[in-house]
Design an enzyme around this catalytic site. Structure first.
Site, short mmCIF file in Angstrom:
data_model
loop_
_atom_site.label_atom_id
_atom_site.label_comp_id
_atom_site.label_asym_id
_atom_site.label_seq_id
_atom_site.Cartn_x
_atom_site.Cartn_y
_atom_site.Cartn_z
N GLY A 603 -64.40 11.91 27.19
CA GLY A 603 -64.75 12.13 25.79
C GLY A 603 -63.93 11.29 24.85
O GLY A 603 -62.92 10.69 25.24
N GLY A 605 -62.73 11.50 20.59
CA GLY A 605 -62.76 12.20 19.32
C GLY A 605 -61.96 11.46 18.28
O GLY A 605 -61.52 10.33 18.49
N ASP A 724 -62.03 21.51 11.45
CA ASP A 724 -63.02 20.56 11.96
C ASP A 724 -64.00 21.26 12.91
O ASP A 724 -64.25 20.81 14.02
CB ASP A 724 -62.33 19.40 12.67
CG ASP A 724 -63.29 18.21 12.89
OD1 ASP A 724 -64.30 18.14 12.17
OD2 ASP A 724 -63.02 17.39 13.77
#
Length: 915
Positions: A603, A605, A724
Site C-alpha cells: 500500500g 498513503g 483522516d
C-alpha cells in the site's frame, strides 16, 4: 382611536382578507366539483387560477395544488395538429422520480367518474424524443401512453368507481422518455350509468386511430358532420367524434325532434348524438370494425364491452319496415331488431381477443329499409385487482405529506403497488383487508411546526420515528392513544411542556420504547408545573429527603469509583500480560528483517509506503514507514506512538509497535487480510473483491467503523481525533470485520499534540470537514463529517469526488444532498445493491449521512448518535417484513447518469492535503 388600536384593526382586517382569499384558493385547488360536476385541469397553466373555454364554456383550473412535482413548459401551437384547445399550449413534465401523481380531493366517496387525460408532445423540449410511459388510475394500471407522432394529440379515458373521497392519476416512468401531461378531466356520472364499471372493474375506452378521425378514443357518432359532440350537448362532456367517412353511407331524411332515453336507460346518450345517424345508400348491411391499439396492453384473454346506440329518426310509412340483425364477431346480438321512434335503445355485447373484431348490421328478408346506427362505444374491461391503502391511513399520510412538504417518492398511494410504496413506511399486506401502515420513519426530514393530528389517525402504527427534526409545541395526547404503538422516537426536536401521562405510563410498563432526549424545553417528569404556596413544603422535602439521598449517592459513587479503579488496574495488568508486544520498540534493522528488506509493498498513503512483514512467531504484520526524514516531531512521535500502542478496541487496527531509529520513523500494525474498503467497493479484481458488497454487509462495516471512532472520541483520554477518516483507512478482515486504521497518525508525525488548533488542515479531498478547513479548529465533529462521506460512498458506490459528464468534477455530499432534498433517492443508489436492500434502511442511512455532513459542526450528531442510527438501520435491513429496494427503479436520464458514472473511481486527486 389610539395609533396602536388603529394598527391592530388594520392588521386584523388584512389577516381576515388574506384568510378569505386563501380559503377561496384552497377550495379551488382542492378540486371540488363545479356546478356541472366537473373538475377540469390545464396542466402547466400559470397565468390565472382559472379560465373559461370559449367553445364549451367549461372552466379550466391551473394544476397548482393537484400536484407538487414536476416542471412546466410551453408548447408551440405550430408544432401540434390544428384546432386544438388552449390547454395543449402548456404541459407539466416529470424528469424525476418513478411515479408522479395528480390528486383530486373532496369527491363524493363511492362515486362513479369519467376520467380523461390529454397529451400533446409538440416537441416542447426540442429533443424530438417521443416518450413512452404508463398511466395508472390510483394503484391500478390504466394504459400505456406511446407518443408516435409529435404533433398528434393523444386522449385516454376511463370510467371508474372510487371508494374514497379522492382520486389519483399517476404517470409512471418506464425509462423510455420523460412523462408529461397536457390536461386532466374528471366528470361525475350518475351511479346507474355504465353498470359494468364497478369497484373491481373499470372501463378503459379503446384508443384506436381510424382514417380521417381527429383522436384515438373509440366513441363515435355516425353523422356525416365532422364536428365533435360534447358539452353542453352531452351533460357528462363525453367527446363523440365522427366515425370514418364512408362514401356509401348517407344521412336519413327528416331528422327532427328530441331523441329521448327510456326510464331504465343505463348509458344516457344525448339527443344530439342520437340524431347523428348513418344508413347505407344501396346496401342491406353495414359493417364496422376495430383493432386493439398497442397502448392498451391487452392479451388474448382481454374482454371488450361494445355499446351500440340506435333510434328511429325517420317517419316511416305504414308499409315501411326496418328490422335488421346485429352481429358482433358473427355472433348474433339481436335478431330482427327494429329501433323505436325517437327513443334510444342501447345494445351491448362482450367479446374477447386481441385481434381484429367486426360488427355487422344486416337487414332481414322482410325489411324494405336499410339498417341504421347512431353511435358506438368500445371499452376494454380492466380489472382493478390492486388493493389501495386503507382510506383513513392514506388520507392521513397525504395530509402529512402536504403539511410538511415531504418530497422523497411520496406521490400516489402510500402502500400500493408495492413497487411504488412510499419510502419511510412499512405496510402490512393481507388478502382480506386493504394495506395498513405499521411504521413511519421520518427522522431528519426537516419537519417544522407542531406534530400534526394526522399522525394520530394511523391507528395500526407500531413504530414512529420523528427524531432529529425541528418539531415544536407540546407532545400531543393522541400519540398515547395509538393502540399498537410500541416505539416512539421524538428526540432532538424543540418540543416543550410535559410528556402526556398515557405515554409515560406505557413507557414505565415496558410496552412502549419512548425516546425524548435532546428537547431542551421538554419536561420529563410529573413536577413540570410550579405548585403555588408550597415553598415551606419544598424546604421540608429538601431537608427530609433530598439531603439523605444525596449522602447515600455520594457514598455509593465513592465505592463504585474504588471498584472501577481496581478493575481497570487488573484489566491493564491482564492486557500487558496477554500482549507482550504492546509498546514494543523496533530497531530499523529488525524491520528490514521482518519485511525481507522492504521487498513487498502492499500500500501507499500520505505518510509513505506500507510493507507486509512477518514476526518471529509467524504473525503477519503491516509496516508503515515515513517516506521523508525530518527532525520535526521526533520527540512528540515517540510519546504519541507509545500512547497509541495502548489504545485497544476490536474495531481499531492494533498498533503492535513503532520504530524511532535515528532518521527512520515507522509503525507496525496487525495485518488485515481483507484489504481496505475503498478497494473492496471498487471491485478491482483482487481476490477479496470478486463479489460486490451487499447492503447488509456495507451496513455492518459502517457500524463496526462507527464503533471504532466512538471509542476514540469517548473512551480515550484525551479524546483522539482521527483527522483522516476515509474508505482507504477502513480495513477489513477476511470475514469483513471492519477496523479503523491510522488513528492518531497525524498527531504522531507532527508537533501538534497539545492543541486542537492546527496550522495546516489534514485530510483527504471530499472527506475534509469544511469548517475545520476554514477555521483550522479541530474537533470530534470533523471526524463525523468525514464518516458521513464514507456513508454516502457506501450508499452510492461513488468516490467522494467524482467526474460528471467526463468533464466536471463534483462533490458527492453536495450532489446527494440536492437529490435527496428533491425526494429522489433512485438516481444515487449503487446499482449493485438495488433490489437487495430495505428501502427504509437506505433512507435512514442517507439522512444520517446528510446530518453528518452539515457545514456547521454543531448541527452534526455525535459518533454515539451515529452508532444508534446505524444499529436501527441494520435492524430494519434484517426485518422479515421489510420492503425491498426492488421498488426503487432508476429510469430515464437519472439512470443513464448512474451508469455513466459507474462504480467507485480512484481517489488519487492529490491524495491528501498537507498535514
Amino acid at each position: 382611536m389610539p395609533s396602536r388600536d388603529r394598527l391592530v384593526c388594520v392588521c386584523t382586517a388584512k389577516v381576515i382578507l388574506l384568510l378569505a382569499t386563501s380559503w377561496s384558493f384552497i377550495e379551488t385547488i382542492q378540486g371540488q366539483l363545479d356546478n356541472h360536476g366537473f373538475v377540469s385541469i390545464d396542466c402547466g397553466y400559470t397565468a390565472n387560477p382559472k379560465y373559461s373555454d370559449d367553445k364549451t364554456g367549461i372552466t379550466y383550473l391551473a394544476d397548482v395544488g393537484f400536484t407538487d412535482a414536476g416542471s412546466i413548459h410551453p408548447v408551440y401551437p405550430e408544432n401540434l395538429q390544428s384546432d386544438l384547445a388552449d390547454r395543449y399550449k402548456t404541459i407539466r413534465f416529470f424528469p424525476n422520480g418513478t411515479r408522479n401523481c395528480y390528486t383530486i380531493r373532496s369527491l363524493p366517496p363511492g362515486g362513479k367518474y369519467l376520467v380523461r387525460a390529454n397529451f400533446g408532445y409538440g416537441n416542447y423540449d426540442t429533443l424530438n424524443r417521443l416518450p413512452t410511459f404508463d398511466l395508472y388510475l390510483g394503484v391500478n394500471y390504466w394504459t400505456t401512453v406511446r407518443i408516435v407522432n409529435s404533433s398528434t394529440a393523444y386522449i385516454f379515458e376511463t370510467i371508474t368507481v372510487s371508494p374514497a373521497n379522492y382520486l389519483q392519476v399517476c404517470l409512471v416512468n418506464k425509462g423510455l422518455g420523460t412523462p408529461f401531461i397536457s390536461g386532466l378531466d374528471l366528470r361525475i356520472l350518475q351511479p346507474n350509468l355504465y353498470l359494468n364499471s364497478t369497484a373491481t372493474q373499470s372501463l378503459a375506452l379503446l384508443s384506436f386511430f381510424r382514417q380521417s378521425v381527429g383522436f384515438g378514443p373509440n366513441r363515435y357518432h355516425f353523422g356525416t358532420n365532422y364536428r365533435h359532440i360534447r358539452f353542453p350537448d352531452d351533460p357528462y362532456d363525453r367527446i363523440w367524434q365522427r366515425y370514418e367517412e364512408v362514401p356509401t353511407w348517407t344521412v336519413p331524411d327528416a331528422i327532427e325532434g328530441v331523441v329521448k332515453n327510456s326510464p331504465n336507460d343505463t348509458y344516457g346518450a344525448p339527443s344530439a348524438v342520437m340524431r347523428s345517424v348513418s344508413t347505407p345508400v344501396n346496401s342491406s348491411r353495414m359493417d364496422l370494425y376495430w383493432n386493439l391499439d398497442s397502448s392498451m396492453d391487452a392479451d388474448p384473454n382481454t374482454k371488450y364491452l361494445v355499446v351500440l346506440y340506435f333510434a328511429e329518426v325517420e317517419i316511416l310509412q305504414q308499409d315501411e319496415f326496418r328490422p335488421f340483425d346485429v352481429l358482433v364477431d358473427d355472433i348474433t346480438l339481436a335478431d330482427a331488431f327494429s329501433p323505436q321512434r325517437m327513443l334510444t335503445t342501447a345494445l351491448t355485447g362482450i367479446v374477447q381477443g386481441s385481434g381484429s373484431h367486426g360488427i355487422s348490421l344486416v337487414a332481414t328478408s322482410n325489411s324494405n329499409k336499410q339498417p341504421l346506427i347512431s353511435a358506438m362505444e368500445i371499452f376494454l374491461l380492466r380489472p382493478m385487482n390492486e388493493s389501495s391503502t386503507d382510506s383513513g391511513d392514506a388520507t392521513a399520510m397525504m395530509t402529512i405529506q402536504t403539511k410538511f412538504s415531504v418530497k422523497r417518492n411520496w406521490a400516489g398511494d402510500p402502500c400500493s403497488p408495492i413497487a411504488f410504496a412510499w419510502n419511510g413506511l412499512n405496510c402490512s399486506y393481507t388478502t382480506s383487508a386493504p394495506p395498513r401502515i405499521t411504521a413511519l420513519y421520518m427522522s431528519s426530514s426537516r419537519l417544522i411546526g407542531e406534530i400534526d393530528p394526522s399522525f394520530g389517525q394511523l391507528t395500526l402504527l407500531q413504530h414512529l420515528d420523528l427524531s432529529h427534526n425541528n418539531l415544536s409545541g407540546p407532545v400531543p395526547d393522541f400519540l398515547g392513544q395509538l393502540p399498537s404503538l410500541t416505539f416512539l422516537d421524538l428526540s432532538s426536536n424543540n418540543l416543550g411542556g410535559s410528556i402526556p401521562n398515557n405515554l409515560l405510563q406505557r413507557s414505565q410498563m415496558g410496552v412502549l420504547t419512548l425516546r425524548v432526549d435532546n428537547n431542551p424545553n421538554l419536561c420529563t417528569n410529573h413536577t413540570c408545573e410550579p405548585i403555588p404556596n408550597v415553598k415551606k413544603r419544598k424546604a421540608t422535602l429538601i431537608a427530609e429527603i433530598v439531603a439523605p439521598v444525596a449522602v447515600a449517592i455520594l457514598i455509593m459513587a465513592i465505592a463504585l469509583l474504588v471498584i472501577l479503579c481496581k478493575k481497570r488496574k487488573n484489566r491493564q495488568g491482564r492486557a500487558r500480560a496477554s500482549n507482550p508486544l504492546e509498546s514494543r520498540k523496533f530497531k530499523y534493522k529488525e524491520l528490514k528483517v521482518i519485511t525481507d528488506d522492504f521487498k513487498n509493498i502492499i500500500g501507499k498513503g500520505g505518510f509513505g509506503l506500507v510493507y507486509i512483514g512477518k514476526l518471529e512467531d509467524g504473525t503477519l504484520v503491516a509496516v508503515k514507514m515515513r517516506s521523508q526524514t525530518s527532525p520535526q516531531g521526533n520527540t512528540e512521535f515517540l510519546a504519541e506512538a507509545r500512547h497509541l500502542a495502548r489504545v485497544h478496541h476490536k474495531n481499531l487496527v492494533l498498533l503492535i509497535g513503532y520504530c524511532k531509529d535515528r532518521k527512520h520513523l515507522g509503525l507496525v500494525y496487525e495485518y488485515m487480510d481483507g484489504g481496505n474498503l475503498e478497494s473492496r467497493l471498487k471491485g478491482d479484481g483482487s481476490s477479496h473483491a470478486e463479489t460486490p458488497l451487499t447492503w447488509q454487509q456495507r451496513l455492518k462495516i459502517a457500524l463496526d467503523s462507527a464503533y471504532g471512532l466512538e471509542y476514540l472520541h469517548k473512551s480515550c483520554s484525551p479524546p483522539l481525533i482521527h483527522r483522516d477518516v476515509k474508505t482507504q483507512n477502513i480495513l477489513l478482515t477476511s470475514n469483513l470485520e471492519a477496523k479503523i486504521a491510522d488513528f492518531g497518525l497525524t498527531r504522531a508525525f507532527s508537533s501538534e499534540t497539545k492543541t486542537h488548533t492546527t496550522t495546516r488542515p489534514a485530510g483527504t479531498l471530499g472527506y475534509l470537514d469544511p469548517e475545520y478547513y476554514n477555521t483550522s479548529h479541530l474537533s470530534e465533529k470533523s471526524d463525523v463529517f468525514s464518516f458521513g462521506v464514507v456513508l454516502l460512498v457506501l450508499i452510492t458506490g461513488r468516490p467522494a469526488i467524482f467526474t460528471l459528464n467526463n468533464t466536471e468534477r463534483t462533490n458527492l455530499a453536495h450532489c446527494v444532498q440536492v437529490r435527496l432534498s428533491e425526494g429522489d433517492i433512485e438516481s444515487v443508489v449503487d446499482p449493485r445493491i438495488r433490489g437487495y436492500c430495505d428501502v427504509n434502511s437506505l433512507w435512514k442511512v442517507a439522512e444520517l449521512a446528510l446530518r453528518c455532513t452539515e457545514r456547521a459542526g454543531r448541527d452534526r450528531p455525535t459518533m454515539a448518535e451515529v452508532v444508534d442510527g446505524l444499529r436501527e438501520s441494520l435492524h430494519l435491513e434484517g426485518s422479515l417484513h421489510s420492503m425491498r429496494c426492488g421498488s426503487i427503479r432508476t429510469n430515464g436520464s437519472a439512470g443513464a447518469e448512474v451508469e455513466s458514472i459507474g462504480a467507485l473511481e480512484s481517489e488519487q486527486i492529490g491524495e491528501t492535503l498537507p498535514r
